[in-house]
Motif scaffolding. Sequence first.
Motif, short mmCIF file in Angstrom:
data_model
loop_
_atom_site.label_atom_id
_atom_site.label_comp_id
_atom_site.label_asym_id
_atom_site.label_seq_id
_atom_site.Cartn_x
_atom_site.Cartn_y
_atom_site.Cartn_z
N ARG A 2 0.84 -1.19 0.00
CA ARG A 2 0.00 0.00 0.00
C ARG A 2 0.88 1.25 0.00
O ARG A 2 1.97 1.25 0.60
CB ARG A 2 -0.88 0.07 1.25
CG ARG A 2 -1.75 -1.12 1.54
CD ARG A 2 -2.51 -0.87 2.83
NE ARG A 2 -3.33 -2.01 3.23
CZ ARG A 2 -4.05 -2.04 4.34
NH1 ARG A 2 -4.06 -0.96 5.15
NH2 ARG A 2 -4.77 -3.09 4.66
N MET B 200 1.63 4.76 1.50
CA MET B 200 1.34 5.45 2.76
C MET B 200 2.46 6.41 3.09
O MET B 200 3.64 6.07 2.99
CB MET B 200 1.18 4.43 3.90
CG MET B 200 0.82 5.04 5.23
SD MET B 200 0.46 3.74 6.45
CE MET B 200 0.21 4.73 7.92
N TRP C 268 -2.78 9.19 8.86
CA TRP C 268 -2.75 7.79 8.44
C TRP C 268 -4.14 7.31 8.03
O TRP C 268 -5.14 7.68 8.65
CB TRP C 268 -2.24 6.92 9.57
CG TRP C 268 -0.79 7.11 9.88
CD1 TRP C 268 0.06 8.05 9.36
CD2 TRP C 268 -0.02 6.35 10.82
NE1 TRP C 268 1.31 7.92 9.90
CE2 TRP C 268 1.29 6.88 10.79
CE3 TRP C 268 -0.30 5.28 11.65
CZ2 TRP C 268 2.31 6.37 11.60
CZ3 TRP C 268 0.71 4.77 12.45
CH2 TRP C 268 2.00 5.30 12.43
N PRO C 269 -4.19 6.45 7.02
CA PRO C 269 -5.46 5.79 6.70
C PRO C 269 -5.79 4.76 7.77
O PRO C 269 -4.97 4.48 8.65
CB PRO C 269 -5.16 5.12 5.35
CG PRO C 269 -3.69 4.85 5.40
CD PRO C 269 -3.09 6.01 6.14
#
Length: 272
Positions: free
Chosen positions: A194, A196, A202-203
């Motif tokens: 992913r 990031m 942050w997700p």
Amino acid sequence: MISPPQFSFVRSLLKQKTGVVIDDSKVYLVVARLMPIVRQRKIPSLDSLVDRLRAGSDQTLQRDVLNAMMTHETSFFRDRSPFATLQKLIPELVKQRAATKQLCFWSAACSSGQEPYSIAILFNEYFRDLLSTWRIRIIATDISDVVLDRCRAGTYSELEVLRGLSPNLLKKYFTPLQGQWSVSQECRKLVEFRRMNLHEAWPMMPFVDIVFLRNVLLYFDLPTRASIIQKMRRVVKPDGALFLGGAETMLGIDDTYQRIAGVGCSYYRPKL
């Protein structure tokens, strides 16, 4: 070369977008990493490239510059001792997670993928019997789309596989492919990649048992390090483990973790 005002702008952009800090002595680094973009795009000079960055209209150029400025030094089973410690921790975690039969690992700032694939190799090598009945997730994140594409491709040069892999592991978990070595499907299926940015919000992340945040914090200033470590507390399970690089410490940054001795290294666990 690059003029002092243009160098200052690149430094500020890098800090703003990624949190990475470079000092005045790193002019040579900026020149070395950005000149290939100058040549590829046929831009008259490095200062002209920075002028285009200042204009802010070319987001692709900004992305390429930020990707170029990231440090991607890594290798399979880097430093060895964290992986020996991980091998020791997994049986303990297996006992503690017997009810859910789930384990989640996070390789943060995974670079070109050798670290998460090393974890996948370790799991296949020593805990293969769990793979048929347990859900094993290895989440690997990085800010750079370029290296994430490399991760997903899962192919490495002869030099890269010789850095850290024994002939036995190379034979078992890689196959030759057009002059390179391709990671086996049994390792690939454990890893999810992913994009990031640790510096930004942050997700959503699942709770994780083990985090490898190794040789990452050293590129940030103290406030950014403290922010990242604080956010890690919301992700690492109370009985989990957070690994930093051998030259990194929480001393003077965060006192809400306890330092625990491993096999030739230490790791951190949130204090209750």
